[in-house]
Design a protein around this motif. Structure first.
Motif, PDB file in Angstrom:
ATOM      1  N   VAL A 180      37.881  72.917  57.307  1.00  0.00           N
ATOM      2  CA  VAL A 180      37.836  72.789  58.770  1.00  0.00           C
ATOM      3  C   VAL A 180      37.060  71.530  59.128  1.00  0.00           C
ATOM      4  N   PHE A 181      37.680  70.693  59.981  1.00  0.00           N
ATOM      5  CA  PHE A 181      37.085  69.426  60.383  1.00  0.00           C
ATOM      6  C   PHE A 181      37.131  69.301  61.904  1.00  0.00           C
ATOM      7  N   LEU A 182      36.100  68.731  62.470  1.00  0.00           N
ATOM      8  CA  LEU A 182      36.043  68.517  63.912  1.00  0.00           C
ATOM      9  C   LEU A 182      36.505  67.113  64.249  1.00  0.00           C
ATOM     10  N   LEU A 183      37.544  66.995  65.081  1.00  0.00           N
ATOM     11  CA  LEU A 183      37.972  65.702  65.607  1.00  0.00           C
ATOM     12  C   LEU A 183      37.208  65.484  66.904  1.00  0.00           C
ATOM     13  N   GLU A 184      36.115  64.725  66.824  1.00  0.00           N
ATOM     14  CA  GLU A 184      35.211  64.591  67.965  1.00  0.00           C
ATOM     15  C   GLU A 184      35.889  63.943  69.172  1.00  0.00           C
ATOM     16  N   ALA A 185      36.844  63.046  68.927  1.00  0.00           N
ATOM     17  CA  ALA A 185      37.512  62.371  70.031  1.00  0.00           C
ATOM     18  C   ALA A 185      38.227  63.361  70.949  1.00  0.00           C
ATOM     19  N   ALA A 186      38.670  64.492  70.391  1.00  0.00           N
ATOM     20  CA  ALA A 186      39.368  65.513  71.171  1.00  0.00           C
ATOM     21  C   ALA A 186      38.532  66.776  71.343  1.00  0.00           C
TER      22      ALA A 186
ATOM     23  N   LYS B 298      38.174  69.084  69.207  1.00  0.00           N
ATOM     24  CA  LYS B 298      38.975  70.173  68.663  1.00  0.00           C
ATOM     25  C   LYS B 298      38.908  70.137  67.142  1.00  0.00           C
ATOM     26  N   THR B 299      39.126  71.289  66.535  1.00  0.00           N
ATOM     27  CA  THR B 299      39.070  71.356  65.082  1.00  0.00           C
ATOM     28  C   THR B 299      40.451  71.218  64.463  1.00  0.00           C
ATOM     29  N   VAL B 300      40.461  70.693  63.243  1.00  0.00           N
ATOM     30  CA  VAL B 300      41.654  70.596  62.402  1.00  0.00           C
ATOM     31  C   VAL B 300      41.426  71.522  61.210  1.00  0.00           C
ATOM     32  N   THR B 301      42.292  72.509  61.053  1.00  0.00           N
ATOM     33  CA  THR B 301      42.144  73.474  59.966  1.00  0.00           C
ATOM     34  C   THR B 301      43.299  73.321  58.991  1.00  0.00           C
ATOM     35  N   PHE B 302      42.987  73.029  57.735  1.00  0.00           N
ATOM     36  CA  PHE B 302      44.013  72.832  56.718  1.00  0.00           C
ATOM     37  C   PHE B 302      44.340  74.155  56.029  1.00  0.00           C
ATOM     38  N   HIS B 303      45.611  74.274  55.583  1.00  0.00           N
ATOM     39  CA  HIS B 303      46.084  75.499  54.959  1.00  0.00           C
ATOM     40  C   HIS B 303      46.736  75.174  53.611  1.00  0.00           C
ATOM     41  N   THR B 304      46.641  76.118  52.675  1.00  0.00           N
ATOM     42  CA  THR B 304      47.273  75.969  51.379  1.00  0.00           C
ATOM     43  C   THR B 304      48.390  76.992  51.227  1.00  0.00           C
ATOM     44  N   ASN B 305      49.387  76.651  50.412  1.00  0.00           N
ATOM     45  CA  ASN B 305      50.463  77.606  50.146  1.00  0.00           C
ATOM     46  C   ASN B 305      50.062  78.528  48.985  1.00  0.00           C
ATOM     47  N   LYS B 306      50.974  79.366  48.570  1.00  0.00           N
ATOM     48  CA  LYS B 306      50.656  80.354  47.537  1.00  0.00           C
ATOM     49  C   LYS B 306      50.324  79.710  46.192  1.00  0.00           C
ATOM     50  N   ASN B 307      50.722  78.447  46.027  1.00  0.00           N
ATOM     51  CA  ASN B 307      50.424  77.720  44.793  1.00  0.00           C
ATOM     52  C   ASN B 307      49.129  76.920  44.879  1.00  0.00           C
ATOM     53  N   GLY B 308      48.427  77.062  46.020  1.00  0.00           N
ATOM     54  CA  GLY B 308      47.171  76.352  46.200  1.00  0.00           C
ATOM     55  C   GLY B 308      47.318  74.915  46.636  1.00  0.00           C
ATOM     56  N   VAL B 309      48.516  74.520  47.055  1.00  0.00           N
ATOM     57  CA  VAL B 309      48.769  73.144  47.501  1.00  0.00           C
ATOM     58  C   VAL B 309      48.605  73.062  49.021  1.00  0.00           C
ATOM     59  N   VAL B 310      47.848  72.066  49.477  1.00  0.00           N
ATOM     60  CA  VAL B 310      47.665  71.870  50.922  1.00  0.00           C
ATOM     61  C   VAL B 310      48.946  71.279  51.494  1.00  0.00           C
ATOM     62  N   ASN B 311      49.603  72.023  52.376  1.00  0.00           N
ATOM     63  CA  ASN B 311      50.883  71.548  52.916  1.00  0.00           C
ATOM     64  C   ASN B 311      50.978  71.659  54.432  1.00  0.00           C
ATOM     65  N   ALA B 312      49.868  72.010  55.108  1.00  0.00           N
ATOM     66  CA  ALA B 312      49.925  72.179  56.562  1.00  0.00           C
ATOM     67  C   ALA B 312      48.519  72.168  57.140  1.00  0.00           C
TER      68      ALA B 312
END
Length: 226
Positions: free
Chosen positions: A98-104, A106-120
């Motif tokens: 989870v990262f905060l985009l201070e300019a907006a 708002k937070t950016v939350t990254f997700h991984t698929n079932k194989n552990g790969v970040v894809n969204a």
């Protein structure tokens, strides 16, 4: 905002190719506040958490979001967030995902698929999906060249090839280099161009960016632009 002085400044602009939110705003503040208040600034969130570079590298790449593209890059241990046609803005790490985009703010939350790969990731409650950039062979670039016109905006652009690269030109805004990302789609500082076809070939494109979505430009016969 300066609560103690009951003073706030709102800067509005219809493009980001200016210095309104930078030096010019600071000069404006100086006209209204006494010198002793020159150092007053809005509070920023400070976080001592710093993910490892290997963690940050998992998030870099290109993503489809909100009708445009977001490029996630890393710069000296800071994750950068760049939306189509806009500047790159830094984020502050709140955790490994989870990262905060201070300019907006708002937070950016990254997700991984079932194989552990970040894809969204999720931003402003909207999902984004990673995609692999498609490199258009230089020999296929001439099919996109031509003059394009938008009846809605009464605006005209010319797409041309130079040094085996694709560019778009506007008589007032100048020239922008375009980079392919998916088939028939290109991105540059002007925004994202999604070309569409008819039975004869490329017949137009839809322009999207930070403040516009799917503005249609129809391909015309080649005409000179003053």
């Amino acid at each position: 905002m300066f609560p103690d002085q009951k003073l706030a400044f709102i800067v509005l602009g219809n493009a980001n190719d200016n210095n309104l939110s930078g030096g010019l705003t600071g000069k404006l503040v100086g006209l209204f506040l006494e010198k002793k208040n020159d150092t007053v600034a809005p509070a920023k969130i400070t976080v001592s958490y710093h993910p490892a570079n290997a963690v940050l590298n998992k998030y870099t790449g290109n993503h489809k979001w909100g009708g445009g593209e977001v490029a996630i890059t890393q710069d000296k241990g800071v994750l950068m967030f760049r939306y189509s046609g806009e500047n790159a803005y830094p984020t502050v790490a709140l955790s490994d995902s989870v990262f905060l985009l201070e300019a907006a703010n708002k937070t950016v939350t990254f997700h991984t698929n079932k194989n552990g790969v970040v894809n969204a990731f999720t931003f402003r409650d909207k999902p984004a999906k990673r995609f692999m950039i498609y490199k258009t062979p230089p020999g296929e670039l001439p099919q996109y060249t031509g003059v394009y016109y938008s009846p809605e905006l009464e605006a005209q652009y010319r797409v041309y090839v130079k040094d085996r690269k694709l560019f778009i030109h506007h008589f007032r805004r100048g020239d922008f280099e375009l980079s392919s990302n998916t088939k028939d789609e290109f991105t540059g500082d002007i925004g994202t161009l999604a070309f569409y076809r008819d039975a004869k070939g490329i017949s137009g494109f839809k322009l999207s960016g930070g403040r516009v979505r799917n503005i249609r430009f129809n391909k015309l016969k080649e005409l000179p632009i003053n």
